[in-house]
Scaffold this motif. Structure first.
Motif, PDB file in Angstrom:
ATOM      1  N   ARG A  26     -20.381  47.164 -68.598  1.00  0.00           N
ATOM      2  CA  ARG A  26     -19.739  47.191 -69.928  1.00  0.00           C
ATOM      3  C   ARG A  26     -19.874  45.841 -70.631  1.00  0.00           C
ATOM      4  O   ARG A  26     -20.113  45.787 -71.833  1.00  0.00           O
ATOM      5  N   GLN A  27     -19.733  44.754 -69.897  1.00  0.00           N
ATOM      6  CA  GLN A  27     -19.801  43.426 -70.488  1.00  0.00           C
ATOM      7  C   GLN A  27     -21.219  43.063 -70.914  1.00  0.00           C
ATOM      8  O   GLN A  27     -21.419  42.400 -71.927  1.00  0.00           O
ATOM      9  N   LYS A  82     -23.468  44.878 -72.153  1.00  0.00           N
ATOM     10  CA  LYS A  82     -23.817  45.492 -73.440  1.00  0.00           C
ATOM     11  C   LYS A  82     -23.461  44.598 -74.620  1.00  0.00           C
ATOM     12  O   LYS A  82     -24.046  44.713 -75.683  1.00  0.00           O
ATOM     13  N   LYS A  83     -22.495  43.694 -74.435  1.00  0.00           N
ATOM     14  CA  LYS A  83     -22.052  42.809 -75.504  1.00  0.00           C
ATOM     15  C   LYS A  83     -22.874  41.518 -75.582  1.00  0.00           C
ATOM     16  O   LYS A  83     -22.755  40.774 -76.543  1.00  0.00           O
ATOM     17  N   ALA A  84     -23.674  41.249 -74.570  1.00  0.00           N
ATOM     18  CA  ALA A  84     -24.358  39.954 -74.459  1.00  0.00           C
ATOM     19  C   ALA A  84     -25.648  39.900 -75.274  1.00  0.00           C
ATOM     20  O   ALA A  84     -26.308  40.907 -75.490  1.00  0.00           O
ATOM     21  N   GLN A  85     -26.004  38.696 -75.689  1.00  0.00           N
ATOM     22  CA  GLN A  85     -27.291  38.442 -76.331  1.00  0.00           C
ATOM     23  C   GLN A  85     -28.250  37.751 -75.366  1.00  0.00           C
ATOM     24  O   GLN A  85     -29.457  37.780 -75.561  1.00  0.00           O
ATOM     25  N   SER A  98     -30.717  46.147 -68.330  1.00  0.00           N
ATOM     26  CA  SER A  98     -29.958  45.850 -69.546  1.00  0.00           C
ATOM     27  C   SER A  98     -30.826  45.649 -70.787  1.00  0.00           C
ATOM     28  O   SER A  98     -30.328  45.753 -71.898  1.00  0.00           O
ATOM     29  N   ILE A 149     -31.745  42.944 -71.944  1.00  0.00           N
ATOM     30  CA  ILE A 149     -31.264  41.724 -72.586  1.00  0.00           C
ATOM     31  C   ILE A 149     -32.031  40.561 -71.946  1.00  0.00           C
ATOM     32  O   ILE A 149     -32.248  40.560 -70.735  1.00  0.00           O
TER      33      ILE A 149
END
Length: 108
Positions: free
Chosen positions: A25-26, A28-31, A60, A62
């Protein structure tokens, strides 16, 4: 680690498989993800926790910046231990050896 603590950035330590869903979940928020899980001295095989964690991180899409060496790679043997982070880029302060050419092939 000490620098991050002084910056008052929240640190979440993970110890078991159910916590991997927290990571998912976390992420998904990262760049950008920074891999500093293991250093160049990791040996032996990785347990299921790390194999699944690396799988979630690798899926991910990312960018991943590895510090010293992507976690899960054996710097002495030039092999993947059990599973490994597929870093987009790696920064290191140690001399690069011929074995590290394999890592570049593995990661790209």
């Amino acid at each position: 680690f000490e620098v991050i603590k002084k910056m008052k950035i929240r640190i979440k330590r993970l110890y078991n498989l159910p916590q991997i869903y927290f990571v998912h979940r976390q992420i998904k928020k990262a760049q950008l993800l920074i891999d500093a899980i293991f250093g160049i001295g990791v040996r032996g095989t990785l347990n299921e926790f790390y194999c699944q964690l690396f799988e979630h991180i690798n899926r991910s899409n990312i960018p991943i910046l590895a510090i010293d060496i992507p976690s899960g790679l054996d710097a002495d043997k030039g092999t993947v231990i059990s599973s490994a982070i597929r870093a987009t880029k790696t920064v290191t302060g140690v001399p690069v050896t011929r074995k590290w050419v394999y890592f570049d092939l593995y990661l790209n």
